[in-house]
Design an enzyme around this catalytic site. Structure first.
Site, PDB file in Angstrom:
ATOM      1  N   THR A 122      18.239  22.362 -99.156  1.00 36.15           N
ATOM      2  CA  THR A 122      17.782  22.722 -97.814  1.00 36.15           C
ATOM      3  C   THR A 122      16.293  23.045 -97.810  1.00 36.15           C
ATOM      4  O   THR A 122      15.682  23.285 -98.846  1.00 36.15           O
ATOM      5  CB  THR A 122      18.555  23.949 -97.275  1.00 36.15           C
ATOM      6  OG1 THR A 122      18.272  25.083 -98.090  1.00 36.15           O
ATOM      7  CG2 THR A 122      20.057  23.692 -97.250  1.00 36.15           C
ATOM      8  N   ASP A 123      15.732  23.073 -96.599  1.00 38.46           N
ATOM      9  CA  ASP A 123      14.339  23.473 -96.437  1.00 38.46           C
ATOM     10  C   ASP A 123      14.281  24.963 -96.108  1.00 38.46           C
ATOM     11  O   ASP A 123      15.296  25.662 -96.161  1.00 38.46           O
ATOM     12  CB  ASP A 123      13.657  22.614 -95.367  1.00 38.46           C
ATOM     13  CG  ASP A 123      14.313  22.716 -93.996  1.00 38.46           C
ATOM     14  OD1 ASP A 123      15.036  23.708 -93.726  1.00 38.46           O
ATOM     15  OD2 ASP A 123      14.102  21.812 -93.175  1.00 38.46           O
ATOM     16  N   GLN A 124      13.119  25.468 -95.736  1.00 33.44           N
ATOM     17  CA  GLN A 124      12.975  26.895 -95.458  1.00 33.44           C
ATOM     18  C   GLN A 124      13.792  27.368 -94.266  1.00 33.44           C
ATOM     19  O   GLN A 124      14.075  28.541 -94.135  1.00 33.44           O
ATOM     20  CB  GLN A 124      11.501  27.238 -95.223  1.00 33.44           C
ATOM     21  CG  GLN A 124      10.689  27.244 -96.491  1.00 33.44           C
ATOM     22  CD  GLN A 124       9.250  27.658 -96.232  1.00 33.44           C
ATOM     23  OE1 GLN A 124       8.674  27.301 -95.207  1.00 33.44           O
ATOM     24  NE2 GLN A 124       8.690  28.419 -97.147  1.00 33.44           N
TER      25      GLN A 124
END
Length: 145
Positions: free
Chosen positions: A16-18
């Site tokens: 996942t990203d932030q």
């Protein structure tokens, strides 16, 4: 022996990203997981292709993102053989979270020999195992009227 399989997996934090949303390229990795599992269901693990000097090269890939997946979601990857010839295989994919369709995709692969040239899989021993899959796939195509 079927022409589709379902694979369950859980989204890892590293995917996942932030914002906790799955990074787009991970879906292609999950397509690979689905393909590998489908071959296992068909009693044709990818290692059998490699032992005979064959590989499957991706020559086309597409992915339609409908809804995002998030960290810790439990996903189901449905993988199907759409078409198969003696030189190529086309797979389709649906990725779900519960009943929600998140992603649709398709990959096209060609058989290559050890030298990296296009190969006719009928010339290899593994064809004995692939032929019933090919025939089942051919039988599922409706005949024109």
């Amino acid at each position: 022996m079927g022409l589709s399989s379902k694979t369950n997996l859980r989204v890892r934090y590293a995917e996942t990203d932030q914002m906790g949303v799955v990074y787009h390229s991970n879906y292609l990795i999950w397509f690979e997981v689905g393909r590998s599992e489908l071959f296992r269901v068909l009693n044709l693990p990818y290692t059998e292709f490699e032992k005979q000097g064959l590989s499957l090269a991706v020559v086309e890939a597409n992915c339609r993102y409908r809804k995002p997946a998030h960290y810790d979601d439990e996903l189901t990857v449905v993988t199907k053989i759409e078409t198969m010839t003696s030189r190529s295989i086309t797979f389709t994919y649906l990725i779900y979270c519960d009943e929600r369709l998140l992603t649709e995709g398709k990959t096209v692969h060609v058989f290559l020999n050890k030298e990296g040239h296009l190969a006719d899989v009928r010339k290899y021993e593994i064809w004995q195992s692939l032929q019933p899959v090919f025939e089942k796939q051919e039988a599922s195509i409706p005949t024109p009227r």
